[in-house]
Design a protein around this motif. Structure first.
Motif, PDB file in Angstrom:
ATOM      1  N   GLU A 121       0.848  -1.188   0.000  1.00  0.00           N
ATOM      2  CA  GLU A 121       0.000   0.000   0.000  1.00  0.00           C
ATOM      3  C   GLU A 121       0.887   1.243   0.000  1.00  0.00           C
ATOM      4  N   TRP A 122       0.615   2.160  -0.908  1.00  0.00           N
ATOM      5  CA  TRP A 122       1.412   3.381  -0.995  1.00  0.00           C
ATOM      6  C   TRP A 122       0.921   4.404   0.028  1.00  0.00           C
ATOM      7  N   ASP A 123       1.849   5.235   0.468  1.00  0.00           N
ATOM      8  CA  ASP A 123       1.549   6.278   1.446  1.00  0.00           C
ATOM      9  C   ASP A 123       0.710   7.375   0.788  1.00  0.00           C
ATOM     10  N   LYS A 124      -0.485   7.592   1.297  1.00  0.00           N
ATOM     11  CA  LYS A 124      -1.387   8.572   0.690  1.00  0.00           C
ATOM     12  C   LYS A 124      -0.825   9.991   0.807  1.00  0.00           C
ATOM     13  N   ARG A 125      -0.062  10.262   1.837  1.00  0.00           N
ATOM     14  CA  ARG A 125       0.511  11.606   2.003  1.00  0.00           C
ATOM     15  C   ARG A 125       1.603  11.860   0.969  1.00  0.00           C
ATOM     16  N   ILE A 130       3.302  14.506  -4.152  1.00  0.00           N
ATOM     17  CA  ILE A 130       3.757  14.459  -5.548  1.00  0.00           C
ATOM     18  C   ILE A 130       2.696  15.055  -6.473  1.00  0.00           C
ATOM     19  N   LEU A 131       1.444  14.714  -6.216  1.00  0.00           N
ATOM     20  CA  LEU A 131       0.352  15.248  -7.030  1.00  0.00           C
ATOM     21  C   LEU A 131       0.259  16.764  -6.903  1.00  0.00           C
ATOM     22  N   ALA A 132       0.429  17.266  -5.701  1.00  0.00           N
ATOM     23  CA  ALA A 132       0.357  18.716  -5.481  1.00  0.00           C
ATOM     24  C   ALA A 132       1.414  19.451  -6.293  1.00  0.00           C
ATOM     25  N   GLU A 133       2.626  18.902  -6.347  1.00  0.00           N
ATOM     26  CA  GLU A 133       3.688  19.539  -7.126  1.00  0.00           C
ATOM     27  C   GLU A 133       3.355  19.537  -8.620  1.00  0.00           C
ATOM     28  N   CYS A 134       2.798  18.420  -9.109  1.00  0.00           N
ATOM     29  CA  CYS A 134       2.443  18.334 -10.522  1.00  0.00           C
ATOM     30  C   CYS A 134       1.323  19.316 -10.867  1.00  0.00           C
ATOM     31  N   VAL A 135       0.332  19.389  -9.999  1.00  0.00           N
ATOM     32  CA  VAL A 135      -0.784  20.319 -10.210  1.00  0.00           C
ATOM     33  C   VAL A 135      -0.280  21.758 -10.248  1.00  0.00           C
ATOM     34  N   HIS A 162      -6.874   7.021  -2.487  1.00  0.00           N
ATOM     35  CA  HIS A 162      -6.747   7.622  -1.162  1.00  0.00           C
ATOM     36  C   HIS A 162      -5.770   8.800  -1.180  1.00  0.00           C
ATOM     37  N   GLY A 163      -4.708   8.689  -1.986  1.00  0.00           N
ATOM     38  CA  GLY A 163      -3.774   9.795  -2.100  1.00  0.00           C
ATOM     39  C   GLY A 163      -4.394  10.996  -2.784  1.00  0.00           C
ATOM     40  N   CYS A 164      -5.147  10.748  -3.850  1.00  0.00           N
ATOM     41  CA  CYS A 164      -5.807  11.849  -4.568  1.00  0.00           C
ATOM     42  C   CYS A 164      -6.878  12.497  -3.699  1.00  0.00           C
ATOM     43  N   ARG A 165      -7.620  11.688  -2.973  1.00  0.00           N
ATOM     44  CA  ARG A 165      -8.631  12.253  -2.077  1.00  0.00           C
ATOM     45  C   ARG A 165      -7.981  13.094  -0.988  1.00  0.00           C
ATOM     46  N   HIS A 166      -6.838  12.624  -0.494  1.00  0.00           N
ATOM     47  CA  HIS A 166      -6.115  13.394   0.522  1.00  0.00           C
ATOM     48  C   HIS A 166      -5.709  14.761  -0.022  1.00  0.00           C
TER      49      HIS A 166
END
Length: 260
Positions: A121-125, A130-135, A162-166
């Motif tokens: 399971e990957w860490d949602k945080r 990583i997603l925040a930086e890309c956005v 879960h990571g995207c929802r976070h």
């Protein structure tokens, strides 16, 4: 009895063909947003090389047909579970090129703490970071990703949700941002191909439907993943409803943009 069942199956198949053509001609009635003057920057968030064509091809191809949206893809692993990471990265680039996503818009994460592993399971945080930086770096204002079940139940797919929802529920999510999750269905519906279309259409608000040419294009994109194109994936691309239709719900139940 067998003959009666065969006749019913033929009638159902023919009805589904007719419904498919009807819905395809009206596809803009129930897509995510009507074509407008806004040039949205859309990010597909996937777990492995080949997810883009196995699960999200109708979405990608429909958005490409609109012509005014800039599409990006963020893949959270190189697909190195069987030590084929470099090969699978090249295959992903070729597949995305065939689907209409430019190579410069494809980002692949290759880190030990986000490894391609069906038992990890990957860490949602970390995913949210990583997603925040890309956005932020690419001015993304809309994402598509997996839902809680992840279509196949793969734990990496579920971790992405879960990571995207976070991220979507955090203060780092920009105003006006929207996130949507790909709806998982039961096994029978999953492998019903176009027979599944009427039920999906009348029970979904957000859908993308592929016509025959797009269905063939998605199959051709999958063929770029030569290292993964084994017999059961051949059956998948023929019978899976995800090669024909994608339906979505908001990642957050009550709010699809801004902060929760």
């Amino acid at each position: 009895m067998v003959l009666e069942l065969f006749v019913v199956a033929i009638l159902l198949f023919c009805t589904s063909i007719a419904v498919h053509h009807f819905l395809k001609s009206r596809r803009h009635n129930k897509v995510l947003f009507q074509p407008d003057s806004r040039n949205r920057r859309i990010l597909l968030v996937v777990a492995h090389p080949d997810d883009e064509c196995m699960f999200f091809a109708p979405t990608i191809l429909n958005l490409r047909h609109c012509g005014q949206y800039e599409l990006f893809l963020l893949c959270f692993s190189s697909g190195n579970f069987n030590q084929q990471g470099r090969v699978r990265q090249r295959e992903l680039i070729e597949s995305c090129r065939h689907l209409g996503i430019r190579e410069n818009n494809v980002f692949i994460i290759d880190r030990r703490d986000i490894a391609d592993d069906p038992s990890t399971e990957w860490d949602k945080r970390l995913i949210a970071e990583i997603l925040a930086e890309c956005v932020k770096d690419y001015y993304i204002d809309l994402i598509f990703t997996f839902d809680e079940y992840g279509v196949s139940g793969h734990i990496n797919h579920r971790s992405l949700f879960h990571g995207c929802r976070h991220f979507v529920s955090s203060v780092r999510c920009p105003a006006g941002f929207a996130g949507y999750k790909l709806v998982s269905v039961n096994l029978l519906r999953k492998y019903s191909s176009i027979l599944e279309l009427p039920l999906t259409y009348f029970t979904s608000d957000i859908i993308f439907i592929s016509g025959w040419s797009d269905f063939l294009k998605a199959q051709a994109a999958m063929s770029r993943h030569e290292s993964q194109f084994v017999w059961f994936r051949v059956l998948y691309v023929v019978f899976s409803r995800y090669m024909v239709v994608n339906s979505y719900k908001p990642i957050l139940k009550e709010k699809t943009n801004g902060h929760s």
